[in-house]
Design an enzyme around this catalytic site. Structure first.
Site, PDB file in Angstrom:
ATOM      1  N   LEU A 229       0.865  -1.337   0.112  1.00 39.84           N
ATOM      2  CA  LEU A 229      -0.029  -0.035   0.208  1.00 39.84           C
ATOM      3  C   LEU A 229       0.759   1.278   0.197  1.00 39.84           C
ATOM      4  O   LEU A 229       1.762   1.559   0.927  1.00 39.84           O
ATOM      5  CB  LEU A 229      -0.875  -0.083   1.373  1.00 39.84           C
ATOM      6  CG  LEU A 229      -2.031   0.947   1.334  1.00 39.84           C
ATOM      7  CD1 LEU A 229      -2.667   1.273   0.057  1.00 39.84           C
ATOM      8  CD2 LEU A 229      -2.726   1.075   2.767  1.00 39.84           C
ATOM      9  N   ASP A 230       0.653   2.218  -1.104  1.00 39.51           N
ATOM     10  CA  ASP A 230       1.458   3.458  -1.145  1.00 39.51           C
ATOM     11  C   ASP A 230       2.935   3.317  -1.500  1.00 39.51           C
ATOM     12  O   ASP A 230       3.562   4.288  -0.886  1.00 39.51           O
ATOM     13  CB  ASP A 230       0.855   4.234   0.169  1.00 39.51           C
ATOM     14  CG  ASP A 230      -0.565   4.659   0.259  1.00 39.51           C
ATOM     15  OD1 ASP A 230      -1.328   4.538  -0.870  1.00 39.51           O
ATOM     16  OD2 ASP A 230      -1.054   4.884   1.560  1.00 39.51           O
ATOM     17  N   GLU A 231       3.313   2.165  -1.686  1.00 39.39           N
ATOM     18  CA  GLU A 231       4.758   2.172  -2.016  1.00 39.39           C
ATOM     19  C   GLU A 231       5.207   1.702  -3.381  1.00 39.39           C
ATOM     20  O   GLU A 231       6.283   1.226  -3.489  1.00 39.39           O
ATOM     21  CB  GLU A 231       5.463   1.048  -1.059  1.00 39.39           C
ATOM     22  CG  GLU A 231       5.033   1.369   0.483  1.00 39.39           C
ATOM     23  CD  GLU A 231       6.100   0.513   1.295  1.00 39.39           C
ATOM     24  OE1 GLU A 231       6.566  -0.228   0.845  1.00 39.39           O
ATOM     25  OE2 GLU A 231       5.796   0.562   2.611  1.00 39.39           O
TER      26      GLU A 231
END
Length: 286
Positions: A229-231
């Site tokens: 997530l979000d990476e």
């Protein structure tokens, strides 16, 4: 009118790559219009993007066949496409429509060279906006958070991607976490806009997190979607200066403009085949 193509590639770095690539294009009657390259010394990898034109009757398949022996010899990851073919984009949205509205306007005014054959959402809020642009709107609700319903909803999105021959899925403030299976299905062809200057302030309410930390800059990050997530690999980021007098709600309002600009740039660069993957990073030939 001559045929125009874009070739982008990456391969282990070594001497003579540019000479070899341009030599093959010259043999096929190619006239190079623009060229950019980058050598990553850390990973010993070479990246290149070339836009070129050939005689009007030239087919991409013939060029691909001519280029394949060199690509195999140099262990290339590569694509060759017509520069006049527009990327087909599926927009996913939830209940915040600023990015959706901005993208639709840019496409309508000819400032974003993509096609949008469908919009999908877990809410019905923007069906009228979609209709005003003559774009089919698909409502795939999530009435609860059970795993079975999540899988069924994602299955509908996958069917839509395949049915409409979608090249790129854009999470235009689509406030749902995609399953690992969905992330794998969309690997390298899904872009998310996160309302923070990643890697700072991941997850929910990043503007409120930023306000609590007293930062002087807020930002937005457009990145490829991965199961982390979000990476995912970052394509573009933008910032806006703020100060201590602004409440979290003001940061949200300022941030929305930043999100729109950042997402539009990332989509345009992807659609123009300017982005190449480099592990957890990207190379962007602007």
């Amino acid at each position: 009118m001559n045929s125009r193509f874009i070739l982008k590639l990456s391969c282990p770095d070594q001497a003579g790559i540019v000479h070899a690539v341009t030599g093959v294009l010259a043999e096929q009657g190619g006239n190079i219009l623009s060229s950019a390259q980058h050598g990553d010394a850390d990973h010993q990898r070479f990246f290149m993007r070339i836009e070129f034109e050939c005689a009007p009757a030239t087919e991409a398949a013939a060029l691909q066949a001519a280029f394949e022996p060199l690509a195999q010899r140099l262990q290339m990851e590569w694509t060759l496409v017509s520069s006049r073919a527009k990327t087909r984009v599926l927009l996913l949205v939830s209940k915040l429509g600023h990015c959706l509205n901005d993208l639709l306007f840019r496409v309508q005014t000819g400032h974003l060279p993509i096609e949008i054959p469908a919009i999908a959402s877990n809410h019905r809020d923007f069906y009228q906006l979609a209709a005003s642009h003559n774009i089919p709107f698909h409502h795939f609700p999530l009435l609860n958070s059970t795993e079975a319903q999540k899988q069924a909803q994602e299955r509908k999105i996958r069917e839509l991607v395949e049915e409409q021959q979608i090249d790129l899925v854009v999470l235009a403030r689509y406030m749902q976490i995609l399953s690992p299976e969905m992330c794998q299905f969309l690997a390298g062809r899904a872009i998310n806009i996160h309302h923070s200057f990643l890697p700072s302030f991941k997850g929910a309410k990043p503007y409120h997190q930023a306000h609590a930390r007293g930062v002087k800059l807020i930002g937005a990050t457009a990145h490829y979607v991965t199961s982390d997530l979000d990476e995912g690999p970052i394509i573009e980021q933008e910032v806006a200066r703020i100060d201590h007098s602004l409440a979290p709600e003001s940061l949200v309002a300022i941030g929305r403009d930043t999100e729109c600009v950042t997402l539009a740039r990332a989509i345009q660069w992807h659609a123009e085949h300017r982005v190449l993957m480099n592990g957890r990073r990207t190379v962007v030939f602007k």
